[in-house]
Design a protein around this motif. Structure first.
Motif, mmCIF file in Angstrom:
data_model
loop_
_atom_site.group_PDB
_atom_site.id
_atom_site.type_symbol
_atom_site.label_atom_id
_atom_site.label_comp_id
_atom_site.label_asym_id
_atom_site.label_seq_id
_atom_site.Cartn_x
_atom_site.Cartn_y
_atom_site.Cartn_z
ATOM 1 N N TYR A 195 0.666 -1.226 -0.363
ATOM 2 C CA TYR A 195 0.281 -0.119 -0.019
ATOM 3 C C TYR A 195 0.794 1.263 -0.070
ATOM 4 O O TYR A 195 2.048 1.311 0.519
ATOM 5 N N ALA A 196 0.341 2.266 -0.416
ATOM 6 C CA ALA A 196 1.083 3.552 -0.489
ATOM 7 C C ALA A 196 0.647 4.423 0.892
ATOM 8 O O ALA A 196 0.335 3.738 1.908
ATOM 9 N N THR A 197 0.967 5.636 0.635
ATOM 10 C CA THR A 197 0.821 6.405 1.942
ATOM 11 C C THR A 197 -0.477 6.415 2.555
ATOM 12 O O THR A 197 -1.388 6.842 1.837
ATOM 13 N N ALA A 198 -0.415 6.453 3.873
ATOM 14 C CA ALA A 198 -1.715 6.573 4.569
ATOM 15 C C ALA A 198 -2.147 7.837 4.973
ATOM 16 O O ALA A 198 -1.701 8.784 4.492
ATOM 17 N N GLY A 199 -3.554 8.183 5.155
ATOM 18 C CA GLY A 199 -3.936 9.419 5.335
ATOM 19 C C GLY A 199 -3.649 9.974 6.886
ATOM 20 O O GLY A 199 -3.092 9.360 7.505
ATOM 21 N N THR A 200 -4.177 11.034 7.300
ATOM 22 C CA THR A 200 -4.159 11.618 8.397
ATOM 23 C C THR A 200 -5.506 12.056 9.141
ATOM 24 O O THR A 200 -6.627 12.305 8.239
ATOM 25 N N MET A 201 -5.680 12.145 10.374
ATOM 26 C CA MET A 201 -7.050 12.259 11.126
ATOM 27 C C MET A 201 -6.736 13.520 12.044
ATOM 28 O O MET A 201 -5.833 13.790 12.560
ATOM 29 N N SER A 202 -7.943 14.376 12.123
ATOM 30 C CA SER A 202 -8.157 15.416 12.868
ATOM 31 C C SER A 202 -8.981 14.979 14.031
ATOM 32 O O SER A 202 -9.738 14.088 13.925
ATOM 33 N N LEU A 203 -8.679 15.209 15.259
ATOM 34 C CA LEU A 203 -9.114 14.564 16.466
ATOM 35 C C LEU A 203 -10.127 15.605 17.281
ATOM 36 O O LEU A 203 -9.742 16.720 17.427
ATOM 37 N N SER A 204 -11.109 15.360 17.658
ATOM 38 C CA SER A 204 -11.900 16.134 18.392
ATOM 39 C C SER A 204 -11.248 16.662 19.704
ATOM 40 O O SER A 204 -11.367 17.839 20.304
ATOM 41 N N ALA A 205 -10.570 15.621 20.301
ATOM 42 C CA ALA A 205 -9.622 15.974 21.529
ATOM 43 C C ALA A 205 -8.383 15.300 21.041
ATOM 44 O O ALA A 205 -8.051 14.166 21.018
ATOM 45 N N THR A 206 -7.223 16.158 21.012
ATOM 46 C CA THR A 206 -5.879 15.682 20.961
ATOM 47 C C THR A 206 -5.416 14.770 21.938
ATOM 48 O O THR A 206 -4.161 14.265 22.111
ATOM 49 N N PRO A 232 -5.941 8.758 2.272
ATOM 50 C CA PRO A 232 -4.897 7.767 1.790
ATOM 51 C C PRO A 232 -4.372 7.940 0.165
ATOM 52 O O PRO A 232 -5.301 8.319 -0.328
ATOM 53 N N THR A 233 -3.372 7.544 -0.081
ATOM 54 C CA THR A 233 -3.161 7.731 -1.459
ATOM 55 C C THR A 233 -3.383 6.094 -1.875
ATOM 56 O O THR A 233 -3.064 5.190 -1.628
ATOM 57 N N SER A 234 -4.011 6.138 -2.962
ATOM 58 C CA SER A 234 -4.512 4.933 -3.711
ATOM 59 C C SER A 234 -3.482 3.927 -3.818
ATOM 60 O O SER A 234 -2.193 4.529 -4.370
ATOM 61 N N PRO A 235 -3.484 2.643 -3.758
ATOM 62 C CA PRO A 235 -4.735 1.996 -3.413
ATOM 63 C C PRO A 235 -5.233 1.655 -1.930
ATOM 64 O O PRO A 235 -5.844 0.748 -1.767
ATOM 65 N N ASN A 236 -4.573 2.466 -1.170
ATOM 66 C CA ASN A 236 -5.057 2.020 0.343
ATOM 67 C C ASN A 236 -6.668 2.322 0.366
ATOM 68 O O ASN A 236 -7.180 3.213 -0.389
ATOM 69 N N PRO A 237 -7.203 1.980 1.334
ATOM 70 C CA PRO A 237 -8.474 2.185 1.629
ATOM 71 C C PRO A 237 -8.599 3.616 1.739
ATOM 72 O O PRO A 237 -8.067 4.338 2.534
ATOM 73 N N THR A 238 -9.906 4.192 1.197
ATOM 74 C CA THR A 238 -9.931 5.530 1.441
ATOM 75 C C THR A 238 -11.273 5.980 2.167
ATOM 76 O O THR A 238 -11.325 7.281 2.243
ATOM 77 N N ALA A 239 -11.718 5.200 3.109
ATOM 78 C CA ALA A 239 -12.786 5.437 3.834
ATOM 79 C C ALA A 239 -12.835 4.694 5.158
ATOM 80 O O ALA A 239 -12.184 3.272 4.933
#
Length: 568
Positions: A36-47, A65-72
């Protein structure tokens, strides 16, 4: 079989083996998990959150994420919390779910531990194993496609945990008070404070009466932090509240006593904080808090004791207590107050006029100081005049100087431009000839011989504008002016001079005024004084307000309110 034939057979078998291996490798590549390629990032309601978990954090996809990683996210999404390797290290997520399954105490999976809110949003119940351990409080929050070995990483975020903060029961904050303008550096003592970092700048936050402290720096052990107080109206003590990933504390120690710890005093800062006493008025910039709620009407200098707000200059701390006079009265008042904002005002402080001036004497030539008694020596072409009588003062600046010798030595209209010492002054024009004069007069009322045009003018309908005058200079600004016909109020002063037009602080009677009298002002002496902003300038104002149950405010004496008068 010959040797040649045997070699050929082996070569054919080798080529067949290579082909078979390549086919097997291709088959293996087709059936194995893709890279798989690069994963995505998340923003949190509380860090961050409390040690031991139990809280819920909403994670939203910030970068896909960068395809073909799961995007959802899906209902199978698993969240694995990876602890940092040290207190200073930044934790990272593995690119795929570990082959050896991590402890269930650091993984959230399945409903209701992970709730799918939208394809790009999940709610995560932080598991109990996400806790502070050996001073390590940083975790990587990793969302995988599932909790199956080799499942791909969808997205990640940084997460901090902490013990519940606690404010010490003793020596909680130091100092315990500061000026309303804010800017006081305080130290808060307790436990459970978490260092702020570039990645997590709000690990520890704090407020005073709901207003945020700034520049928070936590010590290495998390037992104290320094911060800067915000501006606030005077009063207190106000409630201190501290928030970290471990929770919020606004009580002292383990008790239920509220942390009402810090008080604000009504402090001000003045600029400039020094000036010469004989140079007329100085424009003063005053910084503080609560000015918008004060009424600075009638700040013309003629009603210094009015029951309105005032800006005073006093010798030491201003004290309004008294019956007929104030214990420590104002020497002069900063006039024409202009409130710029709740935290700033501008005014004009006359230093060449004080409220200790005597009433203006009657208009007569004999009132001019030094008539027939002041001896002086002038040199042709020079503006310097000397006297053996040691009689010159800074109050002479702007006043006319004449001699019965006429204009032979001292030209008509000459005034004192500056005073170097008690025996030396500078004229506004050079002497016309050498002369040793035995009858020099410094025109205290501007009506001495040779100045017969002085003393007359026309007061306009507004009562404050006088036209057709002569002899006024900018050095007269701040000096007292009176007139029987114009009936100016007591302590009326000159606030502007432009050619033959003079503007005064308070309105007199309109019409011709043939008996204008300018009183030589008593300048503020060299020394250190205090500027005070008060909500009520009346005598004994504090007791009056206490009796009436209303508020009275007065700025405190501090380094910011100090004003120095010095000749330079």
């Amino acid at each position: 079989m010959s040797k040649t034939k045997s070699s050929t057979t082996r070569r054919r078998l080798g080529r067949a083996g290579l082909a078979t291996g390549a086919a097997a490798a291709l088959l293996t590549g087709m059936t194995a998990a893709p890279a798989y390629a690069t994963a995505g990032t998340m923003s949190l309601s509380a860090t961050g959150g409390p040690t031991g978990g139990g809280n819920t954090v909403v994670a939203t996809m910030a970068t896909a994420p960068t395809s073909p990683n799961p995007t959802a996210f899906t209902s199978s999404t698993a969240v694995y919390f990876v602890v940092a390797t040290s207190a200073t290290a930044t934790p990272a997520c593995p690119t795929a779910y570990p082959t050896t399954a991590p402890s269930a105490t650091v993984v959230a999976t399945g409903y209701p531990n992970v709730k799918l809110l939208a394809p790009n949003k999940i709610a995560v119940l932080v598991p109990t194993g996400v806790a502070v351990s050996s001073s390590i409080f940083k975790y990587a929050m990793c969302a995988f496609a599932s909790n199956t070995s080799g499942a791909s990483l969808i997205a990640s975020a940084q997460y901090t945990v902490g013990t519940a903060p606690r404010i010490a029961a003793v020596s909680s904050i130091a100092p315990v008070s500061g000026p309303a303008l804010g800017g006081t550096t305080v130290t808060v003592t307790g436990t459970g404070f978490v260092a702020n970092t570039t990645a997590a700048p709000n690990n520890t936050t704090a407020t005073l009466d709901g207003e945020p402290l700034t520049n928070i720096v936590v010590n290495g052990g998390g037992t104290s932090f320094s911060a800067t107080t915000p501006p606030h109206v005077a009063g207190g003590p106000y409630l201190l509240s501290v928030t970290t990933p471990g929770g919020t504390a606004n009580t002292l120690g383990t008790t239920t006593n509220k942390a009402n710890l810090f008080s604000y005093s009504n402090g001000i800062v003045v600029s400039p904080n020094t000036a010469a006493g004989n140079n007329g008025a100085v424009d003063l910039d005053v910084l503080g808090v609560g000015f918008a709620n004060l009424s600075f009407v009638a700040t013309t200098g003629s009603t210094p004791n009015s029951a309105n707000a005032h800006v005073y200059l006093s010798s030491g701390g201003y004290d309004e207590e008294g019956t007929t006079t104030k214990a420590v009265p104002e020497l002069t008042e900063c006039v024409n107050v202009l409130v710029i904002a709740d935290t700033e005002l501008l005014c004009s402080l006359p230093l060449n006029h004080t409220f200790s001036n005597a009433a203006a004497p009657a208009l007569s030539a004999s009132a001019a100081r030094g008539a027939g008694a002041l001896h002086a020596v002038a040199t042709s072409g020079s503006t310097v005049i000397t006297s053996s009588d040691a009689a010159f003062t800074q109050n002479d600046v702007g006043l006319p100087i004449v001699s019965t010798a006429g204009t032979t030595v001292i030209p008509a209209g000459a005034t004192i431009a500056a005073v170097a010492s008690s025996t030396s002054a500078t004229l506004s024009v050079a002497a016309a000839a050498d002369g040793s004069l035995a009858d020099v007069t410094v025109g205290g009322l501007r009506n001495a011989a040779g100045l017969t045009a002085w003393g007359a003018g026309t007061v306009a309908a507004d009562g404050k504008t006088i036209t057709g005058t002569t002899g006024f200079t900018s050095a007269d600004i701040g000096r007292a002016i009176s007139s029987t016909t114009a009936a100016f109020p007591a302590n009326t002063t000159v606030v502007g001079v432009s050619g033959t037009t003079v503007t005064v602080s308070d309105a007199g009677t309109a019409g011709a005024a043939a008996d204008l009298v300018l009183t030589p002002s008593v300048s503020v002496s060299d020394g250190t004084y205090t500027v005070s902003v008060v909500s009520d300038g009346a005598i004994d104002a504090l007791d009056t307000h206490v009796t009436a149950g209303t508020a009275y405010s007065q700025s405190i004496v501090s380094s910011g309110s100090t004003f120095t008068v010095a000749q330079y």
